[in-house]
Design an enzyme around this catalytic site. Sequence first.
Site, PDB file in Angstrom:
ATOM      1  N   HIS A 186     -23.635   4.791 -11.745  1.00 36.25           N
ATOM      2  CA  HIS A 186     -24.953   5.240 -12.190  1.00 36.25           C
ATOM      3  C   HIS A 186     -24.803   6.724 -12.527  1.00 36.25           C
ATOM      4  O   HIS A 186     -24.959   7.591 -11.677  1.00 36.25           O
ATOM      5  CB  HIS A 186     -25.996   5.064 -11.071  1.00 36.25           C
ATOM      6  CG  HIS A 186     -26.284   3.646 -10.723  1.00 36.25           C
ATOM      7  ND1 HIS A 186     -26.655   2.709 -11.659  1.00 36.25           N
ATOM      8  CD2 HIS A 186     -26.265   2.991  -9.530  1.00 36.25           C
ATOM      9  CE1 HIS A 186     -26.853   1.537 -11.060  1.00 36.25           C
ATOM     10  NE2 HIS A 186     -26.611   1.682  -9.778  1.00 36.25           N
ATOM     11  N   THR A 187     -24.477   7.014 -13.766  1.00 34.65           N
ATOM     12  CA  THR A 187     -24.185   8.407 -14.133  1.00 34.65           C
ATOM     13  C   THR A 187     -25.397   9.316 -14.007  1.00 34.65           C
ATOM     14  O   THR A 187     -25.244  10.522 -13.824  1.00 34.65           O
ATOM     15  CB  THR A 187     -23.648   8.468 -15.574  1.00 34.65           C
ATOM     16  OG1 THR A 187     -24.600   7.874 -16.456  1.00 34.65           O
ATOM     17  CG2 THR A 187     -22.323   7.736 -15.696  1.00 34.65           C
ATOM     18  N   CYS A 188     -26.598   8.723 -14.112  1.00 34.49           N
ATOM     19  CA  CYS A 188     -27.807   9.556 -13.989  1.00 34.49           C
ATOM     20  C   CYS A 188     -27.922  10.163 -12.605  1.00 34.49           C
ATOM     21  O   CYS A 188     -28.510  11.226 -12.424  1.00 34.49           O
ATOM     22  CB  CYS A 188     -29.063   8.730 -14.288  1.00 34.49           C
ATOM     23  SG  CYS A 188     -29.113   8.067 -15.966  1.00 34.49           S
ATOM     24  N   PHE A 189     -27.389   9.420 -11.604  1.00 33.54           N
ATOM     25  CA  PHE A 189     -27.592   9.841 -10.212  1.00 33.54           C
ATOM     26  C   PHE A 189     -26.296  10.211  -9.508  1.00 33.54           C
ATOM     27  O   PHE A 189     -26.272  10.410  -8.303  1.00 33.54           O
ATOM     28  CB  PHE A 189     -28.291   8.722  -9.428  1.00 33.54           C
ATOM     29  CG  PHE A 189     -29.568   8.253 -10.075  1.00 33.54           C
ATOM     30  CD1 PHE A 189     -30.695   9.045 -10.034  1.00 33.54           C
ATOM     31  CD2 PHE A 189     -29.614   7.046 -10.760  1.00 33.54           C
ATOM     32  CE1 PHE A 189     -31.876   8.625 -10.644  1.00 33.54           C
ATOM     33  CE2 PHE A 189     -30.786   6.627 -11.381  1.00 33.54           C
ATOM     34  CZ  PHE A 189     -31.922   7.416 -11.323  1.00 33.54           C
TER      35      PHE A 189
END
Length: 936
Positions: free
Chosen positions: A902-905
């Site tokens: 999850h690159t956003c997080f």
Amino acid sequence: MNQNVLDMLRYEDEDPFEKEIVLYYQTRKSLKAIKNQSQELYVVSKQWLRQWKYYVEYIEGIAPNQHRDKPGALNSELLSNENFLLKYPRDHAFNQKIIKLQPEDYVLVNKQMIDVWENAYGAELKILRLVQFNQQGVPSLNVNLLRQPVYINVQNPKRGILQVDENCIIKYWIQLLFVAVKNEYQIKVEKIRLWKHKHYQADYAIKQLEEHQGQFNGEILDENHTVGSYKTDLIIIDIKINGKWQYDQIEMKIACSEQFKYIYEKANKGCGKFICDKNYCYSNPIFSQIGFDKKTLQQFLIEQFKEEIIDWNTVCWNQVIEQKPIQQFEGDIVVTLSALSNFPNSFGASFILNFNNCYDVINYNNLNPELNLQIIQQVNNVINVKILSQWVNNLVQNKKQNIYFVRSIIIIMHFKCFNDLLHQEQNRILEAFLTLSAEDKELLANYLIILPDEYYIRYIQTIIEILGIFLKKESMKQIQLLKKTEIQYVQSMLELLQVFYKCNIIVKRLNPTKFQIVEIAKLYPKYGDQLEYFQFDSYIKKDLEKYYFTFCQYPWVIPLEFKSEILAIDSRMNQKSQYESSLMFFQPYLKLQIDRNDVVRSALGALSRDDINLKAKLQIVFLGEQGIDQGGLAREFFYLLTQKIFDLNFGMFVPKNNNSILWFNKYNMEMPIKYELIGMILGLALYNQVYLDLQFPQVVFKKLMNEPTCFEDLKELDLEVYKGLNTLAEYEQDNIEDTFALNFTITEAVWDDIISVELLPNGSQILVNQKNKHEYIKLCINYYLNESIKTPFNSFKKGFWRVVEGNGIKLFSGSELQQLIVGQKHIDLQELEDTTEYDGFDKNSEYIKSFWRFLRSLNEEQQKRFLFFCTGSDRIPVGGLKSLKFQIQKHGENSEQLPSAHTCFNVFLLPQYDSIEKMIMKLQIALQNCEGFGLL
């Protein structure tokens, strides 16, 4: 009963301070609404107010039920221990003994607020002042009463100080003095009038008055004027007793005769100072250079008197015979210099190298103090810190703000025990730095260039060490930097350190990071970045009710990581402000719809619209794709865009310095708007805290921050040109024309042509020689770094500043801006391992240990690839990987799936494979195919 009233009563029961807090808020709000009128208000100590705010939890971030000390009596810290000559009747405000206040030392409140506080905490001082609000609502007042020197002769003559408001009408003041004199001396006073001398300074006025039995060349003050309108250094109180006044006007002939005699004496012989800056004084070198003989001097002064053009405010009144400067020692060094230290001008003019009975070398244009270091070493051999401390006390006590005092400072810095002096709490040299002018500080910074490295580095280390210890102690207190003395101490130390920092800019001896004080980031136990930001914001807005001190006045002393946190808050506050102010007009987010197949064109089109809010939070939507941008899509957008824009085939940038960096292509045919787009991209990345993979040299970031370019900047851009110009600079023989065969032109290749650029008009006709070579080098540097790329760079800069307007960005230097945008160069995987959190895994398990062993076995490029896979960026943030909130989450067992993220997080999804070998194989496959990422 109304439900709202019930809720309020219930809340008041829960919070006993609610009434005080609400009333204070209402008071401040009502005062901000006052315009074009006067109002009587009360002065409240900022120190007391901060204690109260802490006590009643008015300050955000205080933990509930945390022990908080109750503030003492109101304004008790404002009491002074001054003694005044007379006491006014009853409890008159002129009797109040109050320390001198600066605008940042107090706030204003109304009577209702004061009464509540007095009832709750007591009041040592209730300071009432008449406040005038202008059309903009800005208050002005005489918070400090005038300390007026006076002379009175009842029973015996006395000189002293009386307090009075400078706007007080003299008639009213006389009424107060009438009662005060009567009560003090128990005499029958008939009337009082006040005098000032027409021309003389206080000492000479009294001398004339006493020599002539009460007659002097005086002027009776007009009772209808204000006290402050006279601006005199002495007011003489004249009392009428038994029908007779004490003082009278001297005969004008006598007065003129004495005045002429006084002026002539000073003009003919001088005043006894080593050097004087007053008019009509022979000790003033400008006046003495005129070269009057006695007869022409008399005639000159007679004409001056006849035409009444003598400005008595500029006449010399010095009575002290100063010791002359010392260039060589005869007798006891300590005794001699102890006496000399009482005269800062003479002390500062001592120890001149190659002294020739002339002091002309001491001037603001000569940046070399011309010190005789051999003589100074003689002093070093015989003094200790106790002796030096006494010299400093004498110098500061008698100082005048001039070049000789600046030279005194650089002299004492050459005494090795100056370092020990820095450790003393009562160090008066710090006091001087709070009042030293900008011009004098700049001169001292240049003087420091000759200070030996040993002293220079040691003093800097000592100042930083002392401040660090002080701030660490402050961090343990309930309220940090509460007292004015604490703030002044920190500020004076930073002012001293700033002079060294500016010297380091002139001649770099230390990496600028050596000036940073890590304890600044730990001063406030909680919410340190927020508290520092709000102080910075209050300082910028001149909100003195909230402001007490910010380190952002000295941004170079703040660690970069802490400073970047302040910038992040500034960005969020700007985004919040833009969101709140633009709901009716623009979108609250900067939503860009991007075509993956044409990233540059779609980005240019989206950012060229008039209805966008560049300071809003960025959201990226890829056409034809689903997904909500939580940060990962934005990082991917920046990655794709920079890969395209900085592709050499795109033609906007060219490789330089053996392909190690990219530079603006000055012959590119693209529209300037594309360079503006790139500037906007840099600004958006900074604003949204996304790191970019850029190969710009540091000088690009210096230019963005309006820092001047220099010769060393050329080294990173073009090493060969740098070496050539450096060889020319160091060449000392007179045959430059034959050896180098240069003229004032630069030859460049443009496509298939060779062109010549003239650095000066007719530059091809001007040969470079020993006399003009430095001008040639300067013009070359300016051409390569500035002129040659002026058009594309100005567009680029315009785009950047369209996005990043704000105060936070101003805290950074060019090199720091580079780190903020590009990140750190080298990866430290241990930092990431030490701070990683786990969900479903035990950090001490063999599975996780094997995972980290595999990552450590990779080269740096592969490790950055892993970082890119997990976060969407291979850039290392400011502060290193320890500042990255990274988590490894268990994602199923005995799975055939590849690891995902999850690159956003910043969450890495790792399945529990049935063997460590399988885990490593799956990791290798995932890292080889990590282009294009997102939620899996």
